[in-house]
Design a protein around this motif. Structure first.
Motif, mmCIF file in Angstrom:
data_model
loop_
_atom_site.group_PDB
_atom_site.id
_atom_site.type_symbol
_atom_site.label_atom_id
_atom_site.label_comp_id
_atom_site.label_asym_id
_atom_site.label_seq_id
_atom_site.Cartn_x
_atom_site.Cartn_y
_atom_site.Cartn_z
ATOM 1 N N THR A 114 0.771 -1.195 0.040
ATOM 2 C CA THR A 114 0.095 0.048 0.122
ATOM 3 C C THR A 114 1.053 1.381 -0.021
ATOM 4 O OG1 THR A 114 -1.773 -1.223 1.136
ATOM 5 C CG2 THR A 114 -1.695 1.158 1.344
ATOM 6 N N THR A 115 2.157 1.310 0.738
ATOM 7 C CA THR A 115 3.070 2.435 0.874
ATOM 8 C C THR A 115 4.138 2.261 -0.169
ATOM 9 O OG1 THR A 115 4.081 1.102 2.392
ATOM 10 C CG2 THR A 115 2.390 2.910 3.314
ATOM 11 N N GLY A 116 4.728 3.337 -0.263
ATOM 12 C CA GLY A 116 5.872 3.422 -1.371
ATOM 13 C C GLY A 116 5.366 3.910 -2.660
ATOM 14 N N THR A 117 6.298 4.096 -3.677
ATOM 15 C CA THR A 117 5.863 4.458 -4.984
ATOM 16 C C THR A 117 5.403 3.491 -5.700
ATOM 17 O OG1 THR A 117 8.093 3.859 -5.940
ATOM 18 C CG2 THR A 117 7.856 6.195 -5.265
ATOM 19 N N HIS A 118 4.509 3.595 -6.747
ATOM 20 C CA HIS A 118 3.898 2.464 -7.439
ATOM 21 C C HIS A 118 5.022 1.611 -7.996
ATOM 22 C CE1 HIS A 118 0.180 4.632 -7.305
ATOM 23 N NE2 HIS A 118 0.266 5.414 -8.240
ATOM 24 N N VAL A 119 6.116 2.180 -8.481
ATOM 25 C CA VAL A 119 7.143 1.377 -8.750
ATOM 26 C C VAL A 119 7.687 0.329 -7.598
ATOM 27 C CG1 VAL A 119 9.800 1.328 -9.546
ATOM 28 C CG2 VAL A 119 8.058 2.976 -10.684
ATOM 29 N N ALA A 120 7.815 0.805 -6.488
ATOM 30 C CA ALA A 120 8.340 -0.081 -5.185
ATOM 31 C C ALA A 120 7.200 -0.949 -5.128
ATOM 32 C CB ALA A 120 8.271 0.917 -4.064
ATOM 33 N N GLN A 121 5.683 -0.648 -5.209
ATOM 34 C CA GLN A 121 4.589 -1.723 -5.118
ATOM 35 C C GLN A 121 4.702 -2.904 -6.228
ATOM 36 O OE1 GLN A 121 0.946 0.679 -5.014
ATOM 37 N NE2 GLN A 121 1.924 1.955 -3.350
ATOM 38 N N ILE A 122 5.136 -2.378 -7.509
ATOM 39 C CA ILE A 122 5.077 -3.221 -8.821
ATOM 40 C C ILE A 122 6.264 -4.403 -8.181
ATOM 41 C CG2 ILE A 122 5.728 -3.640 -11.033
ATOM 42 C CD1 ILE A 122 4.373 -1.138 -11.560
ATOM 43 N N CYS A 123 7.451 -3.668 -7.840
ATOM 44 C CA CYS A 123 8.718 -4.576 -7.502
ATOM 45 C C CYS A 123 8.390 -5.361 -6.370
ATOM 46 C CB CYS A 123 9.692 -3.756 -7.258
ATOM 47 S SG CYS A 123 10.472 -2.758 -8.739
ATOM 48 N N LEU A 124 7.750 -5.189 -5.387
ATOM 49 C CA LEU A 124 7.245 -6.144 -4.172
ATOM 50 C C LEU A 124 6.377 -7.105 -4.641
ATOM 51 C CD1 LEU A 124 6.514 -3.469 -1.420
ATOM 52 C CD2 LEU A 124 8.309 -4.967 -1.200
ATOM 53 N N PHE A 125 5.675 -6.710 -5.328
ATOM 54 C CA PHE A 125 4.656 -7.995 -6.256
ATOM 55 C C PHE A 125 5.467 -8.958 -7.039
ATOM 56 C CE2 PHE A 125 2.286 -9.630 -9.652
ATOM 57 C CZ PHE A 125 1.138 -10.127 -8.999
ATOM 58 N N LEU A 126 6.363 -8.438 -7.791
ATOM 59 C CA LEU A 126 7.011 -9.269 -8.526
ATOM 60 C C LEU A 126 8.191 -10.180 -7.724
ATOM 61 C CD1 LEU A 126 8.099 -6.953 -11.565
ATOM 62 C CD2 LEU A 126 6.329 -8.823 -11.781
ATOM 63 N N MET A 127 8.514 -9.487 -6.681
ATOM 64 C CA MET A 127 9.466 -10.482 -5.648
ATOM 65 C C MET A 127 8.779 -11.435 -4.880
ATOM 66 S SD MET A 127 12.710 -9.166 -6.002
ATOM 67 C CE MET A 127 13.446 -9.522 -4.668
ATOM 68 N N THR A 128 7.602 -11.151 -4.695
ATOM 69 C CA THR A 128 6.676 -11.891 -4.000
ATOM 70 C C THR A 128 6.087 -13.093 -4.990
ATOM 71 O OG1 THR A 128 6.069 -10.249 -2.654
ATOM 72 C CG2 THR A 128 4.741 -12.426 -2.342
ATOM 73 N N GLU A 129 5.979 -12.772 -6.165
ATOM 74 C CA GLU A 129 5.268 -13.793 -7.032
ATOM 75 C C GLU A 129 6.502 -14.749 -7.480
ATOM 76 O OE1 GLU A 129 3.267 -13.675 -11.421
ATOM 77 O OE2 GLU A 129 4.998 -12.351 -11.081
ATOM 78 N N ALA A 130 7.876 -14.096 -7.395
ATOM 79 C CA ALA A 130 9.028 -15.400 -7.810
ATOM 80 C C ALA A 130 9.483 -15.981 -6.681
ATOM 81 C CB ALA A 130 10.015 -14.381 -8.191
ATOM 82 N N ASN A 131 8.756 -15.559 -5.327
ATOM 83 C CA ASN A 131 8.959 -16.215 -4.185
ATOM 84 C C ASN A 131 10.541 -15.780 -3.504
ATOM 85 O OD1 ASN A 131 7.885 -17.769 -2.314
ATOM 86 N ND2 ASN A 131 9.456 -19.508 -2.652
ATOM 87 N N TYR A 132 10.731 -14.722 -4.002
ATOM 88 C CA TYR A 132 12.184 -14.162 -3.388
ATOM 89 C C TYR A 132 11.857 -13.451 -1.896
ATOM 90 C CZ TYR A 132 14.880 -14.478 -7.683
ATOM 91 O OH TYR A 132 15.319 -15.152 -8.743
ATOM 92 N N LEU A 133 10.558 -13.089 -1.882
ATOM 93 C CA LEU A 133 9.771 -12.613 -0.626
ATOM 94 C C LEU A 133 8.955 -13.596 -0.401
ATOM 95 C CD1 LEU A 133 9.358 -8.949 -1.198
ATOM 96 C CD2 LEU A 133 11.265 -10.019 0.178
ATOM 97 N N PRO A 134 9.069 -14.762 0.247
ATOM 98 C CA PRO A 134 8.192 -15.813 0.917
ATOM 99 C C PRO A 134 7.156 -15.540 1.699
ATOM 100 C CG PRO A 134 10.213 -16.119 2.189
ATOM 101 C CD PRO A 134 10.406 -14.813 1.369
#
Length: 537
Positions: A114-134
């Motif tokens: 919810t917080t951070g720039t839109h770029v940060a939110q997209i990167c968080l999504f991608l990192m979670t989808e790739a399971n780098y953030l489990p």
């Protein structure tokens, strides 16, 4: 079982999390609001930031300690100069994820987007989808009314799609639709064919590498190539068109011109530029049927076009480009063609990544009935009249069609033509015994004519199997008969299959036919065996 600690990972909200004076408690602040909820206990917050926010971080630390003393706040400064630079933000998050010590056995991670720039939110999504953030994605939103104590709404999103039954079922249905599309809705009971189509469906969707379809004439290579194109087109994998050419029709100088195009004046009769079929297939699919018939020069040009997506038109000095997917078809054994020097080894290696051998109709006898019904339905739809078999007529036709007498040299083309003939002759839409008997005789005549033209005997050199003295002692009749037998053996996968072909008629008169044993004894007369034949090929 002890519940896992809940850990939130997210960026500081430089705008949303900010607030001054006592009025800040009237404002919805996403990070602080997580610790104000009565229904959720957050054990730790990992707050990411790019520096220069010491004042806001200090305020958040104090406010979180006031609302939830049990919640630990840890901060991580990332090497981000421009929070709107996708590459920079993703790289910094990647470094954080690689260095962070996740403990999924005792902790449950929520990634706050919810917080951070839109770029940060997209990167968080991608990192979670790739399971780098489990973990799961955590999305929060403000209350509909700014009421003191209202902490807003939260939603957890688990990106493990297998846990979402409706989504999983939709993907399964999509795959099944793709497989059915490739089979054109025709039911098949052949396990080998089903497994092959299942794999082709996956490859067609995920890969642009060349596909090689092997199999006898009439096995459906051209039809399947067209269905692969239509499936990829429907999934937006291709933009161009389907271009098909039978390489057996290409001869001499015209072969290169047809495929690669030519420039004006390249040869006598070249009155204008010609783009060629490879350029016509740009962004689409090029199906080269009977690719084994291409000349060696055209094979070399094709290899360059497949590997580099560029080539020289005939007579041209400047390369042109065409980005196409190649599907090739052949009824030859290209491995043997390479050994004989008739097909380039490097081209074969390039197109041999995804190779599928389509079984002939005689190897799919269980599919004769459903394909026959499909052909009847097609005929009925085209001519507006329902056509069906009498029970006795259907049983008689199926008994013949699935027997060793039915060689199906033209495979599904033979079956389609046969059904069309019977349907055309059916009075009042009924195919009777008389029509079936006449059709069986017609098929036998056609196959006997085709047998004379196969060239099986002429391609066998007896000197490869017998010595000079043996050959000299053979009558012409025996020599010709032996050539045919050896040709059948060389075109069969087993001794039993060869025996069924050779003794198709006489085996039906025997209570316990043993085709393999009869053939073995015949070969033994000449000092030959199935093993020696296989060693010779």
């Amino acid at each position: 079982m002890k519940p896992k600690n809940k850990v939130v990972i997210g960026f500081i909200g430089t705008q949303l999390d900010n607030g001054k004076g006592s009025g800040r408690w009237e404002k919805w602040r996403p990070t602080v609001a997580l610790t104000q909820r009565d229904d959720i206990a957050i054990d730790r917050i990992e707050l990411l930031h790019s520096g220069q926010h010491d004042g806001l971080i200090g305020q958040l630390r104090n406010d979180i300690a006031a609302t939830s003393p049990a919640t630990t706040l840890r901060t991580h400064q990332l090497a981000i100069q421009d929070p709107w630079d996708f590459e920079e933000v993703y790289a910094s998050l990647f470094d954080f994820a690689r260095s962070y010590r996740f403990d999924t056995d005792t902790e449950e991670y929520w990634v706050h987007i919810t917080t951070g720039t839109h770029v940060a939110q997209i990167c968080l999504f991608l990192m979670t989808e790739a399971n780098y953030l489990p973990g799961k994605l955590l999305q929060t939103s403000p209350p509909r009314r700014q009421i003191k104590g209202n902490t807003g709404e939260i939603a957890l999103i688990d990106l493990d799609l297998s846990r979402y039954n409706q989504i999983a079922q939709r993907f399964t249905r999509e795959k099944e639709d793709g497989v059915a599309f490739l089979k054109s809705g025709i039911a098949t009971r052949n396990a080998r064919f089903n497994a092959m189509i299942d794999e082709i469906e996956r490859v067609a969707i995920k890969s642009r590498a060349p596909i090689l379809l092997m199999g006898p004439t009439g096995a459906g290579k051209s039809f399947l190539a067209k269905r692969v194109f239509e499936l990829k087109k429907a999934r937006h994998k291709l933009e161009g068109k389907f271009v098909e050419v039978n390489c057996a029709t290409l001869r001499g100088d015209g072969a290169g011109s047809t495929l690669f195009g030519h420039i004006k004046g390249a040869f006598t009769g070249a009155m204008s530029d010609r783009p060629g079929l490879l350029r016509a297939a740009h962004k689409g699919l090029l199906f080269l049927d009977e690719i084994g018939e291409l000349g060696l020069d055209e094979q070399a040009m094709l290899l360059k076009a497949v590997e580099e997506k560029r080539f020289l038109p005939v007579g041209g000095d400047h390369e042109v480009q065409s980005d196409f997917q190649l599907v090739a078809g052949t009824n030859r054994d290209l491995g043997k063609e390479v050994a004989a020097g008739r097909f380039r080894e490097d081209l074969f290696a390039r197109i041999n990544l995804w190779t599928y051998e389509l079984p002939g109709l005689s190897e799919r006898t269980e599919d004769i009935a459903p394909n026959m019904d499909y052909q009847l339905a097609q005929f009925s739809a085209e001519y507006g009249q329902m056509v069906r078999f009498n029970k006795e007529a259907r049983d008689r036709y199926m008994a013949f069609a699935t027997s060793a007498q039915a060689v199906w040299t033209g495979n599904f083309r033979d079956l389609s033509a046969s059904v069309t003939r019977m349907a055309t002759l059916a009075d009042a839409g009924r195919i009777n015994d008389s029509i079936v008997e006449d059709e069986i005789k017609r098929l036998q005549r056609l196959w006997s004519y085709a047998g004379d033209k196969t060239g099986i005997a002429s391609e066998v050199d007896l000197h490869a199997y017998l010595d000079i003295a043996q050959i000299a002692g053979l009558d012409l009749f025996d020599a010709l008969q032996l050539k045919v037998v050896l040709g059948i053996c060389l075109h069969s996968k087993s001794l039993s299959e060869a025996g069924r072909k050779l003794f198709a008629a006489s085996r039906n008169t025997k209570a316990n036919p043993n085709d393999a044993d009869r053939l073995k004894k015949y070969l033994h007369k000449f000092g030959l065996s199935w093993a020696t034949l296989n060693q010779s090929t």
